[in-house]
Each structure stands twice: as structure tokens, then as C-alpha cells.
Design a protein around this motif. Structure first.
Motif, short mmCIF file in Angstrom:
data_model
loop_
_atom_site.label_atom_id
_atom_site.label_comp_id
_atom_site.label_asym_id
_atom_site.label_seq_id
_atom_site.Cartn_x
_atom_site.Cartn_y
_atom_site.Cartn_z
N PHE A 4 7.33 19.29 50.96
CA PHE A 4 8.47 20.12 51.34
C PHE A 4 9.51 20.14 50.23
CE2 PHE A 4 6.57 18.72 55.26
CZ PHE A 4 6.65 19.81 56.12
N VAL A 5 10.25 21.26 50.16
CA VAL A 5 11.43 21.37 49.31
C VAL A 5 12.63 21.38 50.25
CG1 VAL A 5 12.70 22.77 47.65
CG2 VAL A 5 10.19 22.69 47.57
N ILE A 6 13.57 20.47 50.02
CA ILE A 6 14.79 20.40 50.82
C ILE A 6 15.96 20.83 49.95
CG2 ILE A 6 16.32 18.90 52.16
CD1 ILE A 6 12.91 17.64 51.49
N GLU A 7 16.74 21.77 50.45
CA GLU A 7 17.95 22.22 49.76
C GLU A 7 19.14 21.59 50.46
OE1 GLU A 7 20.08 26.38 48.37
OE2 GLU A 7 18.58 26.42 49.94
N ARG A 8 19.94 20.86 49.69
CA ARG A 8 21.12 20.18 50.24
C ARG A 8 22.37 20.76 49.58
NH1 ARG A 8 18.70 15.80 52.71
NH2 ARG A 8 16.86 14.92 51.71
N ASP A 9 23.22 21.43 50.37
CA ASP A 9 24.49 21.93 49.86
C ASP A 9 25.46 20.75 49.77
OD1 ASP A 9 23.59 24.55 49.74
OD2 ASP A 9 24.32 25.03 51.75
N MET A 10 25.86 20.41 48.56
CA MET A 10 26.75 19.28 48.33
C MET A 10 27.72 19.65 47.20
SD MET A 10 23.92 16.21 48.70
CE MET A 10 25.13 14.89 48.81
N PRO A 11 28.79 20.40 47.52
CA PRO A 11 29.72 20.85 46.50
C PRO A 11 30.19 19.71 45.59
CG PRO A 11 30.24 21.88 48.59
CD PRO A 11 29.19 20.83 48.86
N GLY A 12 30.10 19.95 44.29
CA GLY A 12 30.56 18.98 43.31
C GLY A 12 29.60 17.87 42.97
N GLN A 40 7.68 10.31 52.18
CA GLN A 40 7.83 9.85 50.79
C GLN A 40 8.75 10.80 50.04
OE1 GLN A 40 3.84 10.13 49.39
NE2 GLN A 40 3.10 8.46 50.68
N TRP A 41 9.67 10.23 49.30
CA TRP A 41 10.54 11.01 48.41
C TRP A 41 9.86 11.07 47.06
CZ3 TRP A 41 15.59 8.56 46.19
CH2 TRP A 41 16.24 9.48 45.38
N VAL A 42 9.60 12.25 46.55
CA VAL A 42 8.93 12.41 45.26
C VAL A 42 9.96 12.41 44.14
CG1 VAL A 42 7.41 13.88 43.88
CG2 VAL A 42 7.04 13.66 46.36
N HIS A 43 10.91 13.33 44.17
CA HIS A 43 12.01 13.38 43.22
C HIS A 43 13.00 14.44 43.66
CE1 HIS A 43 9.11 16.29 41.43
NE2 HIS A 43 10.19 17.02 41.30
N ILE A 51 21.52 19.71 45.74
CA ILE A 51 20.40 18.85 45.37
C ILE A 51 19.16 19.46 45.99
CG2 ILE A 51 19.33 16.58 45.51
CD1 ILE A 51 22.05 15.32 45.62
N TYR A 52 18.11 19.60 45.19
CA TYR A 52 16.82 20.09 45.66
C TYR A 52 15.85 18.91 45.61
CZ TYR A 52 18.95 24.61 44.73
OH TYR A 52 19.79 25.71 44.74
N CYS A 53 15.34 18.53 46.77
CA CYS A 53 14.49 17.35 46.88
C CYS A 53 13.06 17.76 47.22
CB CYS A 53 14.99 16.42 47.98
SG CYS A 53 16.69 15.89 47.77
N ASN A 75 20.14 21.66 54.44
CA ASN A 75 20.45 23.04 54.79
C ASN A 75 19.23 23.93 54.90
OD1 ASN A 75 22.77 21.86 52.89
ND2 ASN A 75 23.63 23.02 54.59
N SER A 76 18.19 23.58 54.16
CA SER A 76 16.95 24.34 54.20
C SER A 76 15.79 23.38 53.94
CB SER A 76 16.98 25.43 53.13
OG SER A 76 15.72 26.07 53.02
N ILE A 77 14.76 23.49 54.75
CA ILE A 77 13.54 22.71 54.56
C ILE A 77 12.38 23.69 54.57
CG2 ILE A 77 12.03 20.90 55.49
CD1 ILE A 77 14.53 19.77 56.94
N ALA A 78 11.65 23.76 53.47
CA ALA A 78 10.55 24.72 53.36
C ALA A 78 9.29 24.00 52.93
CB ALA A 78 10.90 25.81 52.35
N GLN A 79 8.20 24.26 53.64
CA GLN A 79 6.93 23.66 53.26
C GLN A 79 6.37 24.37 52.04
OE1 GLN A 79 4.12 23.07 56.42
NE2 GLN A 79 2.48 22.51 55.01
N VAL A 80 5.88 23.60 51.09
CA VAL A 80 5.26 24.14 49.88
C VAL A 80 3.87 24.64 50.27
CG1 VAL A 80 4.41 23.59 47.58
CG2 VAL A 80 6.56 22.59 48.39
N ARG A 81 3.58 25.89 49.95
CA ARG A 81 2.28 26.48 50.27
C ARG A 81 1.35 26.50 49.07
NH1 ARG A 81 2.04 25.93 55.59
NH2 ARG A 81 3.91 26.78 56.56
N ALA A 82 1.93 26.49 47.86
CA ALA A 82 1.13 26.47 46.64
C ALA A 82 2.02 26.01 45.50
CB ALA A 82 0.57 27.85 46.33
N VAL A 83 1.41 25.49 44.47
CA VAL A 83 2.11 25.12 43.25
C VAL A 83 1.48 25.91 42.12
CG1 VAL A 83 2.65 23.25 41.65
CG2 VAL A 83 2.60 22.79 44.11
#
Length: 90
Positions: A4-12, A40-43, A51-53, A75-83
Motif C-alpha cells: 500500500f501507499v499511504i499519503e499523510r498530510d503533515m504541513p511543515g 511491515q513498513w518498507v520506507h 509523507i508518502y509511506c 489521508n489516503s491509503i491505496a493498494q499497489v496494483r503494479a510496479v
């Protein structure tokens, strides 16, 4: 395991120092240990205001639980379908 790709809105967030980023990382890792080996946290990529996790987990719900327990936005969690990368064009 799904990724998954997680988008975290964190001003500053891009202006945080090494010690502050280390503290956030330590908090995340502590919660991950409590949740067990299924998540598992990859990076992560830190930009000016987000922050994009990249995580591996069986479900988006487990990622949401990690965010709540750690006190981080998700704020957003999206499953990766392909790389893809430049070699995809070959």
C-alpha cells in the motif's frame, strides 16, 4: 502480501530535523511491534507537507489501525496494483 501507499498530510514535515524524524520513526516502529509481523513498513518519502509511506499488510484496515495507534494521519491509503519502471518499456 499486498503493498500500500499511504499519503499523510503533515504541513511543515519537510522542515523537521533529524531528531524529530527519528522520534516519529521510533513511534511507528513501536506500534508495528505491538501489531505483529503481518504489517511491515518498507520506507517513506518526506516532502515539504506530506509523507508518502510504503507498507505491506493484509488489509487497509490494519494500516488505519497503525495510523490511529501511532497518532499519524492516513489521508489516503491505496493498494499497489503494479510496479513499473523504465525497464517496463523494454
Amino acid at each position: 502480501m499486498p503493498q500500500f501507499v499511504i499519503e499523510r498530510d503533515m504541513p511543515g514535515v519537510g522542515g523537521l530535523g533529524d531528531q524529530e524524524l527519528k522520534g516519529a520513526s521510533e513511534k511507528s516502529c513501536s506500534v508495528l511491534r505491538d501489531l505483529g509481523p503481518e504489517i511491515q513498513w518498507v520506507h517513506s518519502y518526506v516532502t515539504d507537507d506530506k509523507i508518502y509511506c510504503i507498507y505491506r499488510a493484509p488489509s487497509a484496515e490494519l494500516i488505519e489501525k497503525h495510523a490511529r495507534d501511532a497518532g499519524f494521519p492516513a489521508n489516503s491509503i491505496a493498494q499497489v496494483r503494479a510496479v513499473i519502471d523504465p525497464t517496463t518499456a523494454e
